[in-house]
Design a protein around this motif. Structure first.
Motif, PDB file in Angstrom:
ATOM      1  N   PRO A  94      16.726  20.509 -83.834  1.00  0.00           N
ATOM      2  CA  PRO A  94      17.846  19.958 -83.057  1.00  0.00           C
ATOM      3  C   PRO A  94      18.773  19.076 -83.885  1.00  0.00           C
ATOM      4  O   PRO A  94      19.983  19.026 -83.631  1.00  0.00           O
ATOM      5  CB  PRO A  94      17.158  19.158 -81.942  1.00  0.00           C
ATOM      6  CG  PRO A  94      15.780  18.914 -82.431  1.00  0.00           C
ATOM      7  CD  PRO A  94      15.423  20.072 -83.296  1.00  0.00           C
ATOM      8  N   GLN A 147      18.196  10.644 -80.763  1.00  0.00           N
ATOM      9  CA  GLN A 147      18.718  11.698 -81.631  1.00  0.00           C
ATOM     10  C   GLN A 147      20.231  11.602 -81.845  1.00  0.00           C
ATOM     11  O   GLN A 147      20.709  11.709 -82.980  1.00  0.00           O
ATOM     12  CB  GLN A 147      18.380  13.075 -81.062  1.00  0.00           C
ATOM     13  CG  GLN A 147      18.933  14.220 -81.912  1.00  0.00           C
ATOM     14  CD  GLN A 147      18.671  15.575 -81.292  1.00  0.00           C
ATOM     15  OE1 GLN A 147      17.549  15.860 -80.885  1.00  0.00           O
ATOM     16  NE2 GLN A 147      19.696  16.408 -81.205  1.00  0.00           N
ATOM     17  N   LYS A 159      20.997  21.468 -85.810  1.00  0.00           N
ATOM     18  CA  LYS A 159      22.019  22.040 -84.933  1.00  0.00           C
ATOM     19  C   LYS A 159      23.167  21.054 -84.711  1.00  0.00           C
ATOM     20  O   LYS A 159      24.356  21.424 -84.750  1.00  0.00           O
ATOM     21  CB  LYS A 159      21.396  22.428 -83.593  1.00  0.00           C
ATOM     22  CG  LYS A 159      22.360  23.108 -82.626  1.00  0.00           C
ATOM     23  CD  LYS A 159      21.643  23.529 -81.348  1.00  0.00           C
ATOM     24  CE  LYS A 159      22.600  24.231 -80.392  1.00  0.00           C
ATOM     25  NZ  LYS A 159      21.901  24.635 -79.143  1.00  0.00           N
ATOM     26  N   ALA A 160      22.832  19.797 -84.484  1.00  0.00           N
ATOM     27  CA  ALA A 160      23.856  18.782 -84.237  1.00  0.00           C
ATOM     28  C   ALA A 160      24.682  18.491 -85.488  1.00  0.00           C
ATOM     29  O   ALA A 160      25.896  18.311 -85.425  1.00  0.00           O
ATOM     30  CB  ALA A 160      23.207  17.497 -83.721  1.00  0.00           C
ATOM     31  N   THR A 164      13.511  10.611 -82.056  1.00  0.00           N
ATOM     32  CA  THR A 164      13.546  11.675 -81.048  1.00  0.00           C
ATOM     33  C   THR A 164      14.365  11.261 -79.819  1.00  0.00           C
ATOM     34  O   THR A 164      15.330  11.951 -79.465  1.00  0.00           O
ATOM     35  CB  THR A 164      12.122  12.090 -80.652  1.00  0.00           C
ATOM     36  OG1 THR A 164      11.429  12.572 -81.820  1.00  0.00           O
ATOM     37  CG2 THR A 164      12.155  13.202 -79.619  1.00  0.00           C
TER      38      THR A 164
END
Length: 261
Positions: A41, A241, A44-45, A238
Motif C-alpha cells: 500500500p 500510512q 501504491k501511494a 500502518t
C-alpha cells in the motif's frame, strides 16, 4: 534486466508499481519477520511521484524454501549487490525497525564505494545503531517468539491466524531476530560515518524506541537530520500510512534539494 521491467521474478527486489520516468527511487526495507508485500500500500501511494522498490528477504512468501540469513552484514551485502542495477537514479533508503539498520549498513556500503546515487536514509521505528539494548528473542522457544510477534502486531494477520503457516515461517523470523539482536555497530558515534542526510520517524508510544534513542541517529551523519513522531506504537506506520507517505515524499524532495545545493 531492464530497469523499466517488472521484477516479480527477481529474488530480492519487488517493483509493484513501476514509474519509468521518476527522477529517483525509494527502496523499502521491511522489519524482522516482514516481507516486501507489507509495503504494497505504501508503494501504491508513493507511485504517484516516485519509483518504489520493496526488498524481499529470504525465507518468506515466494522465498520460503530458502534459509533465512542470521546476520545484518550478510543481508546488507546481498541487498547491496541486488540494488546495483537500480542505482541509475538516486536511491532513498527507507527501513522500518530491522530495515532501518539494514538501510544504515547499505548507506555505508554505497558511500564506501564512492557512489553519488545515495539520496538519503529514512530510519523508521528503530533506535540509532550506536544505542544498545540487550535482547534475546531469537533464543527463546517457538511459543515465546510467536507471542513477541503477536505483541508487536507487525506480521500479516493471515499468517498469525494460520498456526501451520506460522510454524512454517518461524525459522525465517527467528533468523531475522538473530540478525538484528546480534548486530553491533562498529562505530561509537563520536564521529559521523555518513555524509547523506538522515530522517527519523518513530511512534510516540513505541516500547522499543525512546525519543533519545531515535534522535541519536543525528550523531551518525554530517548531512541534514530531521525527526518526526507519530501517534502509535512500534507499527505506528500502518494506521498513520497517509502521514508516513507524506513524510517520505517530503524527505525525498528535501534530499533532492540538498543534492542540488
Amino acid at each position: 534486466m531492464s530497469t523499466t521491467e517488472s521484477t516479480t521474478d527477481d529474488l530480492w527486489v519487488r517493483r509493484f508499481h513501476p514509474v519509468a520516468d521518476s527522477p529517483h527511487r525509494v527502496v523499502l526495507l521491511p522489519h524482522a519477520g516482514g516481507s516486501a508485500s507489507f509495503f504494497f500500500p505504501f508503494s501504491k501511494a508513493l507511485a504517484e511521484t516516485t519509483d518504489v522498490l520493496s526488498v524481499q528477504y529470504p525465507g518468506r512468501q515466494d522465498r520460503r524454501a530458502e534459509p533465512g540469513m542470521g546476520s545484518v552484514g550478510e543481508l546488507a551485502d546481498a541487498i547491496y549487490e541486488a540494488l546495483q542495477p537500480w542505482a541509475d537514479r538516486p536511491l532513498v533508503l527507507f527501513g522500518h525497525s530491522m530495515g532501518a539498520v539494514l538501510g544504515f549498513e547499505l548507506a555505508r556500503r554505497f558511500e564506501r564505494a564512492g557512489s553519488t546515487q545515495l539520496g538519503g536514509l529514512i530510519a523508521s521505528g528503530r533506535r540509532a545503531p550506536i544505542t544498545y539494548r540487550e535482547e534475546n528473542v531469537h533464543q527463546r522457544g517457538d511459543d515465546a517468539l510467536i507471542a513477541e510477534i503477536r505483541a508487536l502486531s507487525g506480521t500479516d494477520s493471515g499468517v498469525l491466524a494460520d498456526e501451520e503457516l506460522l510454524r512454517m515461517v518461524l525459522p525465517a523470523i527467528r533468523a531475522d531476530y538473530k540478525a538484528i539482536e546480534t548486530y553491533r555497530c562498529d562505530v561509537d558515534g563520536s564521529a559521523p560515518v555518513l555524509r547523506c542526510p538522515i530522517s527519523v520517524l518513530t511512534g510516540e508510544s513505541d516500547p522499543r524506541v525512546s525519543f533519545d534513542e531515535a534522535k541519536a541517529w543525528s550523531r551518525l551523519t554530517t548531512g541534514g537530520f530531521t525527526f518526526r513522531s507519530f501517534p502509535g506504537g512500534h507499527f505506528y506506520l500502518t494506521p498513520q500510512q497517509d502521514q508516513v507517505v507524506a513524510a517520505i515524499g517530503e524527505d525525498v524532495a528535501a534530499f533532492a534539494n540538498l543534492a542540488i545545493g
